[in-house]
Motif scaffolding. Sequence first.
Motif, PDB file in Angstrom:
ATOM      1  N   CYS A   1      58.295  50.227 -39.247  1.00 13.61           N
ATOM      2  CA  CYS A   1      57.648  50.444 -37.947  1.00 13.61           C
ATOM      3  C   CYS A   1      57.955  49.313 -36.968  1.00 13.61           C
ATOM      4  O   CYS A   1      58.242  49.570 -35.794  1.00 13.61           O
ATOM      5  CB  CYS A   1      56.137  50.585 -38.117  1.00 13.61           C
ATOM      6  SG  CYS A   1      55.621  52.155 -38.818  1.00 13.61           S
ATOM      7  N   VAL A   2      57.890  48.077 -37.435  1.00 14.47           N
ATOM      8  CA  VAL A   2      58.187  46.947 -36.548  1.00 14.47           C
ATOM      9  C   VAL A   2      59.656  46.976 -36.145  1.00 14.47           C
ATOM     10  O   VAL A   2      59.987  46.836 -34.961  1.00 14.47           O
ATOM     11  CB  VAL A   2      57.809  45.601 -37.207  1.00 14.47           C
ATOM     12  CG1 VAL A   2      58.335  44.421 -36.398  1.00 14.47           C
ATOM     13  CG2 VAL A   2      56.296  45.505 -37.377  1.00 14.47           C
ATOM     14  N   PHE A   3      60.550  47.203 -37.111  1.00  9.90           N
ATOM     15  CA  PHE A   3      61.981  47.250 -36.797  1.00  9.90           C
ATOM     16  C   PHE A   3      62.288  48.355 -35.790  1.00  9.90           C
ATOM     17  O   PHE A   3      62.957  48.116 -34.786  1.00  9.90           O
ATOM     18  CB  PHE A   3      62.819  47.455 -38.062  1.00  9.90           C
ATOM     19  CG  PHE A   3      64.260  47.760 -37.748  1.00  9.90           C
ATOM     20  CD1 PHE A   3      65.116  46.747 -37.334  1.00  9.90           C
ATOM     21  CD2 PHE A   3      64.738  49.053 -37.828  1.00  9.90           C
ATOM     22  CE1 PHE A   3      66.439  47.029 -37.008  1.00  9.90           C
ATOM     23  CE2 PHE A   3      66.061  49.341 -37.503  1.00  9.90           C
ATOM     24  CZ  PHE A   3      66.913  48.331 -37.097  1.00  9.90           C
ATOM     25  N   THR A   4      61.817  49.572 -36.046  1.00 10.45           N
ATOM     26  CA  THR A   4      62.132  50.678 -35.139  1.00 10.45           C
ATOM     27  C   THR A   4      61.457  50.502 -33.790  1.00 10.45           C
ATOM     28  O   THR A   4      62.012  50.898 -32.761  1.00 10.45           O
ATOM     29  CB  THR A   4      61.776  52.042 -35.751  1.00 10.45           C
ATOM     30  OG1 THR A   4      60.396  52.060 -36.122  1.00 10.45           O
ATOM     31  CG2 THR A   4      62.657  52.344 -36.962  1.00 10.45           C
ATOM     32  N   GLY A   5      60.282  49.888 -33.766  1.00 11.32           N
ATOM     33  CA  GLY A   5      59.629  49.600 -32.490  1.00 11.32           C
ATOM     34  C   GLY A   5      60.475  48.673 -31.639  1.00 11.32           C
ATOM     35  O   GLY A   5      60.687  48.906 -30.450  1.00 11.32           O
ATOM     36  N   LEU A   6      60.982  47.617 -32.259  1.00  8.29           N
ATOM     37  CA  LEU A   6      61.805  46.656 -31.521  1.00  8.29           C
ATOM     38  C   LEU A   6      63.196  47.210 -31.199  1.00  8.29           C
ATOM     39  O   LEU A   6      63.705  47.025 -30.099  1.00  8.29           O
ATOM     40  CB  LEU A   6      61.932  45.356 -32.315  1.00  8.29           C
ATOM     41  CG  LEU A   6      60.641  44.549 -32.468  1.00  8.29           C
ATOM     42  CD1 LEU A   6      60.844  43.392 -33.439  1.00  8.29           C
ATOM     43  CD2 LEU A   6      60.133  44.055 -31.124  1.00  8.29           C
ATOM     44  N   ALA A   7      63.802  47.905 -32.149  1.00 10.16           N
ATOM     45  CA  ALA A   7      65.173  48.382 -31.962  1.00 10.16           C
ATOM     46  C   ALA A   7      65.273  49.564 -31.002  1.00 10.16           C
ATOM     47  O   ALA A   7      66.253  49.685 -30.268  1.00 10.16           O
ATOM     48  CB  ALA A   7      65.784  48.763 -33.309  1.00 10.16           C
ATOM     49  N   PHE A   8      64.262  50.426 -30.999  1.00 14.16           N
ATOM     50  CA  PHE A   8      64.388  51.676 -30.244  1.00 14.16           C
ATOM     51  C   PHE A   8      63.376  51.851 -29.116  1.00 14.16           C
ATOM     52  O   PHE A   8      63.528  52.752 -28.293  1.00 14.16           O
ATOM     53  CB  PHE A   8      64.295  52.877 -31.194  1.00 14.16           C
ATOM     54  CG  PHE A   8      65.359  52.867 -32.247  1.00 14.16           C
ATOM     55  CD1 PHE A   8      66.683  53.125 -31.929  1.00 14.16           C
ATOM     56  CD2 PHE A   8      65.048  52.556 -33.556  1.00 14.16           C
ATOM     57  CE1 PHE A   8      67.676  53.105 -32.891  1.00 14.16           C
ATOM     58  CE2 PHE A   8      66.032  52.530 -34.534  1.00 14.16           C
ATOM     59  CZ  PHE A   8      67.353  52.807 -34.202  1.00 14.16           C
ATOM     60  N   HIS A   9      62.340  51.026 -29.082  1.00 13.16           N
ATOM     61  CA  HIS A   9      61.289  51.248 -28.083  1.00 13.16           C
ATOM     62  C   HIS A   9      60.992  50.030 -27.222  1.00 13.16           C
ATOM     63  O   HIS A   9      60.014  50.017 -26.482  1.00 13.16           O
ATOM     64  CB  HIS A   9      60.010  51.742 -28.758  1.00 13.16           C
ATOM     65  CG  HIS A   9      60.199  53.021 -29.508  1.00 13.16           C
ATOM     66  ND1 HIS A   9      60.601  54.183 -28.899  1.00 13.16           N
ATOM     67  CD2 HIS A   9      60.075  53.314 -30.822  1.00 13.16           C
ATOM     68  CE1 HIS A   9      60.698  55.138 -29.804  1.00 13.16           C
ATOM     69  NE2 HIS A   9      60.386  54.637 -30.987  1.00 13.16           N
ATOM     70  N   SER A  10      61.789  48.977 -27.330  1.00 12.99           N
ATOM     71  CA  SER A  10      61.578  47.828 -26.458  1.00 12.99           C
ATOM     72  C   SER A  10      62.610  47.880 -25.336  1.00 12.99           C
ATOM     73  O   SER A  10      63.658  48.499 -25.464  1.00 12.99           O
ATOM     74  CB  SER A  10      61.693  46.517 -27.242  1.00 12.99           C
ATOM     75  OG  SER A  10      62.993  46.363 -27.749  1.00 12.99           O
TER      76      SER A  10
END
Length: 149
Positions: free
Chosen positions: A81-90
Amino acid sequence: MSTTNNALILLARILLSVIFITSGFGKLADPAGTASMITGAGLPAATGLAYLAGLFELVAGLAILVGFQTKIAGWALAVFCVFTGLAFHSGTIAVPGWPEPALGWINALNGIMMMKNFTLAGAYILIATVGAGAYSIDARRGTRAPLAA
């Protein structure tokens, strides 16, 4: 732990598993949209990663649902969740040809998605810490994580 607490942990596991079971199944059935996002983030082998993400989401979601290896699944989903939040939603999204008001709306939604991912990460850390409760495969196997003191 009380019967009520165990029932609430079961309810939490059900609610926390739905998003990844459905998302994982969707990625496996049609990986094109996810592969496009992966390509947009600059990662290689987008279609392969889309299938891998779908398989991970489905298996980890099912593990949370049934309470199997909950500590491992909880931590893995938190990191995911943290990885995908940073990679795809920041950051901001710029779609060529889209009107400026639409881009503002999409960027606001993207920020909400990042916050959603971080919130889910917290919930999965909690499940990994507290354990799956009595109504789980972990409990039947005698591998429940102890409650935090």
